[in-house]
Scaffold this motif. Structure first.
Motif, mmCIF file in Angstrom:
data_model
loop_
_atom_site.group_PDB
_atom_site.id
_atom_site.type_symbol
_atom_site.label_atom_id
_atom_site.label_comp_id
_atom_site.label_asym_id
_atom_site.label_seq_id
_atom_site.Cartn_x
_atom_site.Cartn_y
_atom_site.Cartn_z
ATOM 1 N N PHE A 140 0.858 -1.190 0.000
ATOM 2 C CA PHE A 140 0.000 0.000 0.000
ATOM 3 C C PHE A 140 0.887 1.232 0.000
ATOM 4 O O PHE A 140 2.031 1.198 0.467
ATOM 5 C CB PHE A 140 -0.941 0.028 1.217
ATOM 6 N N ASP A 173 2.256 6.892 4.518
ATOM 7 C CA ASP A 173 2.236 5.582 5.196
ATOM 8 C C ASP A 173 2.412 4.532 4.110
ATOM 9 O O ASP A 173 1.578 4.418 3.206
ATOM 10 C CB ASP A 173 0.897 5.408 5.917
ATOM 11 N N ASP A 190 6.042 -1.562 7.152
ATOM 12 C CA ASP A 190 4.924 -0.634 7.361
ATOM 13 C C ASP A 190 5.468 0.525 8.178
ATOM 14 O O ASP A 190 5.870 0.323 9.330
ATOM 15 C CB ASP A 190 3.804 -1.364 8.117
ATOM 16 N N CYS A 191 5.523 1.707 7.594
ATOM 17 C CA CYS A 191 6.122 2.844 8.300
ATOM 18 C C CYS A 191 5.451 4.137 7.854
ATOM 19 O O CYS A 191 5.202 4.332 6.667
ATOM 20 C CB CYS A 191 7.620 2.901 8.009
ATOM 21 N N THR A 192 5.175 4.997 8.828
ATOM 22 C CA THR A 192 4.555 6.294 8.541
ATOM 23 C C THR A 192 5.432 7.425 9.041
ATOM 24 O O THR A 192 5.934 7.367 10.171
ATOM 25 C CB THR A 192 3.176 6.417 9.229
ATOM 26 N N GLU A 229 1.697 3.225 16.282
ATOM 27 C CA GLU A 229 1.371 4.250 15.299
ATOM 28 C C GLU A 229 0.226 5.157 15.723
ATOM 29 O O GLU A 229 -0.821 5.198 15.076
ATOM 30 C CB GLU A 229 1.066 3.604 13.945
ATOM 31 N N GLU A 252 4.694 6.036 12.763
ATOM 32 C CA GLU A 252 4.584 4.579 12.893
ATOM 33 C C GLU A 252 5.942 3.905 12.774
ATOM 34 O O GLU A 252 6.650 4.080 11.779
ATOM 35 C CB GLU A 252 3.674 4.031 11.788
HETATM 36 ZN ZN ZN Z 1 1.096 1.984 8.221
#
Ligand code: ZN
Ligand code: ZN
Ligand code: ZN
Length: 349
Positions: free
Chosen positions: A178, A208, A219-221, A312, A326
């Motif tokens: 995503f 994100d 998964d990192c924001t 997050e 996040e």
């Molecule tokens: Zn995320």
């Protein structure tokens, strides 16, 4: 399975099957089902045309293939011989059409959820799994490090999103899971769908992103600002940084998932943003982007070494902007390790 009083696990395509056998089955309308028995007589039932892929996966499980015109549920019933009235645990993600098909052949069995067994296995990551999660986290950190060069006034979210997706692959991921680029007021929607809005001066932008690298998810924001930050952004982001760091610091064996959530929530409440933190603090991560354990009020699960999840927290001000920080955190013997290490301050571009 014996501890849980389960006679057999019935697991269809998905992360549980991948975890247990190494086989990444396609989610087809034809039945694929692992029948794993407590007595060790396991069988993997596959459509005949999938047999080559299942063999290539080297599952170590006896394969039974079912032709296009044969009844796959007969093969399931054979695999469950002796357990017709037993306790059968069904994968949480098995499609209802398959469950109803199996139940039609085994009307006297008792039905449970396979997560009674698989959840314990999958929540506690092995050292090899943690290494894979760390590699994925480092790769997504490198993508974030490049985001400032992609964000500028005049570009659309979608244009930026396409560039980010290409970087996710270029940094070693096999799949882009995503890409959220949420600019200006769009940032107030946590799962905003990256769209046609054009970035302009004074926009806060939530980015994100995540992908899959060697089967494990990243998964990192991080938050970005185009030009001067909007009114109220700097104070809110400082409060968010404090809350996110405090929740990460609270991670250690013996505390509950709910307690970690409460730390982030309390800090944002104290700063006056509590009502704008509209989701749980985090989710487990591994073969799936979202899996157990969930870091949420009411989850009294006690954290153990090897558990991996996101922290997050976010602040969402409708009509104005949003923000979220996040990191993926792994529970160690005496604390927590953040796998994402990039600075958490909002980056001005
Ligand atoms: Zn995320
Ligand atoms: Zn999410
Ligand atoms: Zn997440």
């Amino acid at each position: 399975m014996r501890d849980a009083g389960i006679d057999a696990l019935l697991v269809g395509p998905g992360a549980d099957l991948h975890y247990l056998t190494g086989y990444r089955a396609l989610p087809l309308e034809r039945l694929t089902l692992l029948v794993a028995r407590a007595d060790g007589h396991h069988r993997l039932i596959v459509p005949t045309l999938e047999r080559p892929r299942a063999e290539a996966a080297g599952t170590g499980v006896e394969l039974v293939d079912v032709g296009e015109t044969d009844d796959p549920y007969a093969a399931v019933a054979v695999a469950l011989t002796g357990s017709e009235e037993g306790r059968l645990a069904v994968g949480d993600r098995l499609w209802s059409m398959f469950l109803l098909g199996v139940q039609g052949w085994l009307p006297r069995a008792q039905w449970l959820r396979a997560s009674a067994v698989t959840r314990q296995l999958r929540m506690r990551k092995s050292p090899a799994e943690i290494t894979a999660l760390r590699r994925a986290a480092q790769a997504i950190d490198r993508v974030h490090a490049a985001v400032p060069s992609l964000l500028r006034a005049g570009r659309t979210e979608a244009e930026v999103g396409r560039d980010i997706a290409a970087r996710i692959v270029a940094e070693g991921h096999s799949a882009v899971n995503f890409v959220i680029v949420a600019s200006g007021p769009n940032g107030a929607s946590p799962h905003h769908e990256t769209g046609d809005r054009t970035l302009r001066d004074g926009d806060a932008v939530v980015v994100d992103i995540g992908g899959t690298l060697d089967d494990y998810c990243s998964d990192c924001t991080r938050d970005y600002v185009v030009g001067a930050p909007p009114i109220g952004f700097v104070e809110a982001h400082e409060a968010l940084e404090v809350a996110q760091a405090a929740a990460c610091d609270a991670v250690r064996p013996g505390v509950t998932a709910a307690a970690v959530d409460a730390v982030a929530r309390q800090r944002l409440d104290d700063a006056g943003y509590g009502e704008h933190f509209i989701h749980r603090t985090g989710h487990g991560i591994g073969l799936e982007e979202h899996e157990e354990p969930y870091i949420v009020a009411g989850n009294e699960l006690v954290l153990e070494p090897g558990m991996a999840f996101s922290i997050e927290p976010g602040v969402y001000l409708p009509g104005r902007f949003g923000m979220r920080i996040e990191d993926i955190v792994v529970v160690t013997e005496d604390g927590g390790e953040r796998l994402n290490t990039l600075d958490r301050a909002a980056v001005t571009v």
